[in-house]
Scaffold this active site. Structure first.
Site, mmCIF file in Angstrom:
data_model
loop_
_atom_site.group_PDB
_atom_site.id
_atom_site.type_symbol
_atom_site.label_atom_id
_atom_site.label_comp_id
_atom_site.label_asym_id
_atom_site.label_seq_id
_atom_site.Cartn_x
_atom_site.Cartn_y
_atom_site.Cartn_z
ATOM 1 N N ARG A 132 20.312 35.630 70.063
ATOM 2 C CA ARG A 132 21.410 36.059 69.184
ATOM 3 C C ARG A 132 20.882 36.965 68.066
ATOM 4 N NH1 ARG A 132 22.640 31.588 64.568
ATOM 5 N NH2 ARG A 132 24.443 32.909 64.231
ATOM 6 N N ASN A 187 19.002 23.623 58.176
ATOM 7 C CA ASN A 187 19.659 24.916 58.328
ATOM 8 C C ASN A 187 21.005 24.594 58.971
ATOM 9 O OD1 ASN A 187 20.650 27.414 58.868
ATOM 10 N ND2 ASN A 187 18.801 28.210 59.852
ATOM 11 N N ASN A 234 24.665 27.315 66.951
ATOM 12 C CA ASN A 234 24.162 28.583 67.491
ATOM 13 C C ASN A 234 22.663 28.808 67.274
ATOM 14 O OD1 ASN A 234 26.788 29.511 68.428
ATOM 15 N ND2 ASN A 234 27.283 29.713 66.257
HETATM 16 C C1 DQA Z 1 21.979 31.117 58.973
HETATM 17 C C2 DQA Z 1 22.973 31.956 58.160
HETATM 18 C C3 DQA Z 1 24.402 31.520 58.463
HETATM 19 O O1 DQA Z 1 25.316 32.304 57.700
HETATM 20 C C4 DQA Z 1 24.712 31.720 59.924
HETATM 21 O O2 DQA Z 1 25.999 31.260 60.225
HETATM 22 C C5 DQA Z 1 23.700 31.128 60.830
HETATM 23 C C6 DQA Z 1 22.292 31.144 60.452
HETATM 24 C C7 DQA Z 1 20.529 31.591 58.783
HETATM 25 O O3 DQA Z 1 19.622 30.864 59.180
HETATM 26 O O4 DQA Z 1 20.299 32.707 58.286
HETATM 27 O O5 DQA Z 1 24.023 30.692 61.926
HETATM 28 O O6 DQA Z 1 22.036 29.780 58.496
#
Ligand code: DQA
Length: 148
Positions: free
Chosen positions: A19, A75, A12
């Site tokens: 988003r 990430n 995502n």
């Molecule tokens: C994230 C935090 C995660 O919990 C979340 O599912 C994401 C983004 C962040 O960059 O803050 O997709 O990794």
């Protein structure tokens, strides 16, 4: 010789800018990619910026990184909280790893407050927005410089 780093983004994150802007800001994935590649170049690093929504593909990217890169910034997004497979792949990478989150995962839902990666990472950055990527690149450059 220039150190090579890979910045790996999980599910995502390709939708950054669209988003949940209150969590992740308005920067788009492509803007972030360009900023990261420019910063890396400025610091004398050769960088690759990758993203996948698929857990196994991220495992493959990490496995390939063992021979091709000197450091990983990751990430892992939602897989941070669930993926033993990504954790295990990272454990095989014996060079610096920086865990990164745009949001402060410790201030959010309980299920996000557990990372399967933190204890095997060299260090981590969270809650500083997309600037965290720049900070991670700067830190990675220092870590690699000290190793050489
Ligand atoms: C994230 C935090 C995660 O919990 C979340 O599912 C994401 C983004 C962040 O960059 O803050 O997709 O990794």
């Amino acid at each position: 010789m220039n150190n090579k780093i890979i910045i790996i983004n999980g599910p995502n994150l390709n939708l950054l800018g669209e988003r949940e802007q209150s969590q992740y800001g308005s920067i788009t994935f492509n803007e972030l990619k360009e900023i990261c590649l420019n910063k890396s170049k400025e610091l004398g690093l050769i960088a690759e910026f990758s993203q996948s929504n698929i857990e196994g593909q991220i495992v493959n990217i990490i496995q390939d990184s063992i021979k091709n890169f000197d450091g990983i910034i990751i990430n892992a997004a939602a897989f941070t909280h669930t993926s033993v497979a990504i954790r295990d792949a990272l454990s095989i990478f014996k060079k610096p790893i920086i865990e990164l989150h745009i949001s402060n995962i410790y201030k959010r839902e309980e299920f996000r407050q557990k990372s399967l990666i933190s204890d095997i990472a060299t260090g981590g950055i969270f809650g500083l927005g997309s600037d965290g990527y720049i900070l991670a690149i700067i830190s990675m450059q220092k870590l690699l410089k000290n190793e050489n």
